[in-house]
Scaffold this active site. Structure first.
Site, PDB file in Angstrom:
ATOM      1  N   HIS A 647      10.429 120.551 -15.844  1.00  0.00           N
ATOM      2  CA  HIS A 647       9.415 120.054 -14.908  1.00  0.00           C
ATOM      3  C   HIS A 647       9.687 118.623 -14.449  1.00  0.00           C
ATOM      4  O   HIS A 647       9.070 118.155 -13.484  1.00  0.00           O
ATOM      5  CB  HIS A 647       8.006 120.191 -15.513  1.00  0.00           C
ATOM      6  CG  HIS A 647       7.639 119.136 -16.504  1.00  0.00           C
ATOM      7  ND1 HIS A 647       7.705 119.333 -17.869  1.00  0.00           N
ATOM      8  CD2 HIS A 647       7.180 117.869 -16.333  1.00  0.00           C
ATOM      9  CE1 HIS A 647       7.293 118.240 -18.484  1.00  0.00           C
ATOM     10  NE2 HIS A 647       6.970 117.339 -17.573  1.00  0.00           N
ATOM     11  N   ASP A 700      10.338 125.657 -20.224  1.00  0.00           N
ATOM     12  CA  ASP A 700      10.417 124.282 -19.715  1.00  0.00           C
ATOM     13  C   ASP A 700      11.542 123.534 -20.443  1.00  0.00           C
ATOM     14  O   ASP A 700      11.303 122.737 -21.358  1.00  0.00           O
ATOM     15  CB  ASP A 700       9.078 123.578 -19.913  1.00  0.00           C
ATOM     16  CG  ASP A 700       8.998 122.254 -19.172  1.00  0.00           C
ATOM     17  OD1 ASP A 700       9.891 121.989 -18.344  1.00  0.00           O
ATOM     18  OD2 ASP A 700       8.043 121.496 -19.425  1.00  0.00           O
ATOM     19  N   GLY A 792       4.962 110.425 -18.929  1.00  0.00           N
ATOM     20  CA  GLY A 792       6.148 109.596 -19.109  1.00  0.00           C
ATOM     21  C   GLY A 792       6.932 109.964 -20.346  1.00  0.00           C
ATOM     22  O   GLY A 792       8.084 109.574 -20.496  1.00  0.00           O
ATOM     23  N   SER A 794       7.360 113.158 -21.087  1.00  0.00           N
ATOM     24  CA  SER A 794       7.904 114.472 -20.767  1.00  0.00           C
ATOM     25  C   SER A 794       9.421 114.503 -20.912  1.00  0.00           C
ATOM     26  O   SER A 794      10.120 113.561 -20.519  1.00  0.00           O
ATOM     27  CB  SER A 794       7.543 114.856 -19.327  1.00  0.00           C
ATOM     28  OG  SER A 794       6.150 115.064 -19.205  1.00  0.00           O
ATOM     29  N   GLY A 795       9.921 115.596 -21.474  1.00  0.00           N
ATOM     30  CA  GLY A 795      11.349 115.758 -21.665  1.00  0.00           C
ATOM     31  C   GLY A 795      11.876 115.135 -22.928  1.00  0.00           C
ATOM     32  O   GLY A 795      13.022 115.374 -23.324  1.00  0.00           O
TER      33      GLY A 795
END
Length: 844
Positions: A647, A700, A792, A794-795
């Protein structure tokens, strides 16, 4: 008495004069039978005398020589070395004693070595394996430092446990004073000590290489390990004797310290003495220390000994050191009276190691009617072999209780408006010590707006009665009135109803699993099916998921959902077999590619700290989009591959899908500082999962191929990827990291943040997310809220520490409702479901 060894183990004999040729032959007397008879008689007497002398004097010494191995035979022998010191009464210290080449040093050392030789010779067992004694240094007092070596042949290795420090010390104390008085250069010797020492630290100052004598002054000077800043030689044996003026102490700081992380082979060992006697050890260290956690030590007096030993084939740069003399009065002065409502206090010279032999007392006084709370933000008083229940060496004493070791949380309250805190360090082993804050509080309201734990710790009221042990002593979960939809455990703790019968002992007393459908003689599969106990480990797959054969040695070769599949297709039924430092696969594939998940830098545990330390999470990466700065996180899984979330790139704005618009920053800690350790790389390719669903965040996951490889270092290092059979059980503490927003709707963080979260049961996860999670997702966090990933992050990685002390990435920060909301935990991509996908696309 058996012949002793003299002159520094040269096996010299007692002076025995054999009759020479001239002595045996009388002057010639012509043609007289009397003379001939006399000559024959003398010859017979000489022969008899010579034989007797050889039998009673020479032969025993030859046998002793044959039984005492020489230094050259060291590799084939069990070598034991004992080091210590002794005080010479009525002897005067001379400056010349500082120089081992001086006549004064040689004469006195030889005389003392002769005394030790004779003393050991009085014990037949010790003398049989005795090699030599060496005086290594002198200091004011007059104190002589010694070491004694014994060699036991391999065929007699069973005798090694009998040659103990107590045995050696008993012999020395029993005989050294008498031998000292008999010596040509008479000495009165007292206070002799001896303890077992690594033979590699035994140095003879008169013939050793890499032995240095340093004089500390108020001016900072430096010394370095051999080869620095390049790799040190293999089998380094170096020693630094540091002296300071009388009345001073010595401070040594290591701005750079990088030794192989195996203290059994490579280490720096520092002593509060000129002897390697462990009774005066300050610390033994190895590994790689970050600049935020340097090694800094202080002596109790004007002497210090530093040893550098390496045997590992892996060579490192070694160290760079700075030293200077400081006032011994300052080093020993601490404590005091504290009268303010709030304040701070620390061990002497914190964050350097506190000195040995220090006693401090702090007396805190606040107004009558108030009480005192002390919170330790750092607490490290660790010492080898010391039980934290006893604390018989270094300790902090408060309210009559001693505390030592390393503690992640320590908060204490006073019983009145006065609190006395004492700190004690003995003569051996020091540590970082502590940093503490205190404040006065109203006992009627000890934690304004918060819940007061029995430990004195204050927590958010939202954390009370939420099913989690936030106080550490369960006091926040006791005497709770359970809400509707909660289960009341037998011990009074409240747990969500959907935690009942989930095969996890959530209550702690098993009461939430006691009334479940399976009988006592039944086994429950992970899917809830009940089967007879006899199905477990019977070599047959009775449960649909094979959970009845998980972790069964008897089921070797049977493949279940919990089996680790080796490279040769062999199945290992052992929980989390990969990278556990035990080879289970015949082809060794379970321990292949395991140079991951370790933090090269050594870190201290900061109590309650949320700012990450430099190099604490060396796999964390910051992804910057064009000129927008940090946008998402990622993790290093190989030198050219990063792992992140789809995403972050699958936006309606197609520019986010272009690799050239992204830059990666590995080894970063502070977003606003130019750090030399940061490695900047472009992105060559972005691979998102073809089945990624932008509506549900299913699948994801994304891979980033870098334009050029990373160079692994202390701040840049890959995390381990779990196999598809790896289990991260509910309740397991894990860590999420990133530069995301510090609160919902807030600004992103400047410093890398870390947060400890817990894996949440799948059933609970499905319930609180109202069925929005798929099997490729997992929940982690706290149902009470308060701790979570945010925008922020994310990942970024969710990592968990294995029993083998290896960090595995469990999940990827994916989605959630807001940040840290109650009953809205973070949802992560479950990596165990994507191991084959990662291998297919990245070859990792």
């Amino acid at each position: 008495m058996s012949t002793a060894m003299y002159n520094n183990c040269q096996n010299g004999n007692e002076n025995v004069t054999f009759l020479g040729k001239d002595s045996k032959m009388p002057s010639k007397q012509k043609r007289t039978g009397l003379v001939v008879g006399l000559v024959l008689g003398l010859l017979v007497l000489a022969a008899v005398a010579g034989f007797l002398i050889w039998w009673f004097a020479v032969r025993p010494n030859q046998l002793q020589q044959d039984s005492v191995p020489k230094m050259g035979a060291q590799r084939n022998l069990g070598t034991l070395v004992f080091s210590g010191e002794m005080t010479l009464v009525d002897a005067t210290y001379k400056p010349e004693y500082n120089d081992p080449k001086s006549l004064e040093f040689r004469e006195t050392a030889d005389a003392l070595q002769d005394i030790l030789n004779k003393t050991i010779a009085n014990d037949n067992f010790l003398f049989k394996y005795y090699n030599k004694s060496v005086i290594s240094a002198f200091s004011d007092g007059l104190i002589a430092y010694h070491w004694i070596r014994f060699d036991i042949p391999p065929e007699q290795s069973e005798l090694i446990p009998k040659l103990t420090a107590d045995r050696v010390l008993e012999t020395l104390r029993r005989g050294v004073r008498q031998e000292g008085k008999r010596s040509i250069q008479a000495f009165t010797i007292i206070n002799i000590t001896a303890s077992i020492t690594d033979p590699r630290m035994a140095r003879n100052p008169r013939d050793s290489e890499c032995l240095f004598r340093l004089d500390a002054t108020s001016t900072i000077q430096k010394f370095q390990s051999p080869g620095y800043p390049n790799e040190h030689p293999v089998q380094t044996r170096c020693q630094w004797q540091i002296r300071a003026p009388e009345g001073s102490a010595i401070m040594v700081k290591f701005p750079y310290f990088y030794v192989q992380d195996s203290c059994s082979t490579d280490y720096v060992f520092i002593f509060d003495s000129l002897s390697t006697d462990t009774a005066h050890a300050i610390t033994q260290n190895c590994g790689h220390r970050p600049p935020t956690n340097p090694l800094e030590v202080i002596s109790s007096g004007n002497l210090m000994l530093i040893n550098f030993i390496t045997d590992s084939t892996v060579q490192r740069p070694g160290f760079d050191a700075r030293y200077n003399a400081i006032s011994a009065i300052t080093a020993a002065t601490c404590g005091g009276v504290l009268n303010n409502l709030t304040g701070n206090f620390t061990t002497p010279f914190y964050p350097s190691f506190y000195p040995p032999m220090v006693d401090c007392t702090w007396n805190i006084n606040v107004p009558i009617g108030m009480k005192i709370r002390v919170k330790f933000t750092m607490f490290r008083l660790k010492e080898p072999g010391v039980s934290i229940r006893v604390c018989n060496k270094d300790y902090v004493q408060i309210n009559g209780t001693k505390y030592c070791g390393e503690r992640s949380a320590l908060t204490l309250n006073s019983n009145s408006n006065n609190m006395v805190i004492t700190f004690h360090s003995d003569s051996s082993y020091t540590d970082k010590g502590f940093s503490a804050q205190y404040n006065a509080y109203d006992p009627q309201n000890p934690c304004p707006g918060q819940f007061s734990c029995a430990t004195g710790f204050c927590i958010s009221k939202e954390l009370q009665c939420d099913g989690w042990n936030d106080c550490g002593d369960m006091s926040d979960e006791k005497k709770c009135k359970c809400e509707e939809g909660h289960f009341v455990c037998d011990n009074g703790i409240c747990k969500p109803m959907y935690w009942v019968c989930d095969q996890v002992n959530d209550c702690g007393d098993g009461s939430d699993e006691r009334q479940c459908s399976c009988q006592k003689n039944q086994f429950r599969c992970t899917d809830g099916t009940c089967l007879p106990n006899t199905v477990t480990c019977n070599g047959a797959r009775d449960c649909a998921d094979g959970s009845d054969e998980a972790s069964c040695k008897e089921s070797a070769g049977m493949c279940t959902d919990f089996s680790f599949k080796c490279g040769n297709d062999q199945c290992v039924n052992k929980l989390n077999a990969e990278c556990d430092k035990v080879t289970d696969c015949l082809d060794g594939s379970d321990e292949k590619d395991c140079d991951c998940g370790e933090r090269p830098y050594k870190h201290n545990r900061i109590v309650g700290g949320q700012n990450a330390d430099v190099g604490e999470w060396p796999w964390q990466v910051s992804l910057h989009f064009q000129t927008s700065g940090h946008v998402c996180g990622a993790s290093i899984i190989a030198n050219k591959w990063l792992l992140s979330a789809s995403h972050c790139f699958m936006s309606e704005d197609l520019s986010y899908r272009e690799p050239g618009n992204w830059m990666t920053y590995s080894g970063m800690n502070d977003q606003q500082k130019e750090e030399k350790s940061v490695q900047i790389r472009g992105v060559k390719n972005i691979i998102t999962h073809t089945d990624y669903n932008q509506m549900t965040y299913d699948n994801d996951i994304a891979l980033l191929e870098l334009t050029e490889p990373l160079v692994f270092s202390s701040t840049v290092h890959p995390v381990c990827l779990p196999s598809n059979s790896h289990v991260f059980p509910p309740g397991m503490p894990c860590w999420v990291t990133g530069w995301g927003a510090l609160r919902e709707g807030g600004n992103t963080a400047t410093l890398l943040q870390k947060a400890e979260v817990k894996i949440i049961n799948d059933t609970v996860c499905d319930t609180v997310t109202e069925g929005q999670v798929t099997s490729r997702m997992l929940c982690s966090g706290f149902l009470s809220g308060g701790v979570d990933a945010c925008q922020g992050d994310s990942g970024g990685p969710l990592v968990c520490l294995s029993e083998a002390n290896i960090w595995f990435q469990c999940g990827i920060v994916s989605w959630g409702e807001g940040c840290a909301r109650r009953n809205k935990p973070g949802v992560y991509t479950r990596l165990t479901k994507f191991r084959q996908w990662i291998r297919k696309h990245a070859g990792v």
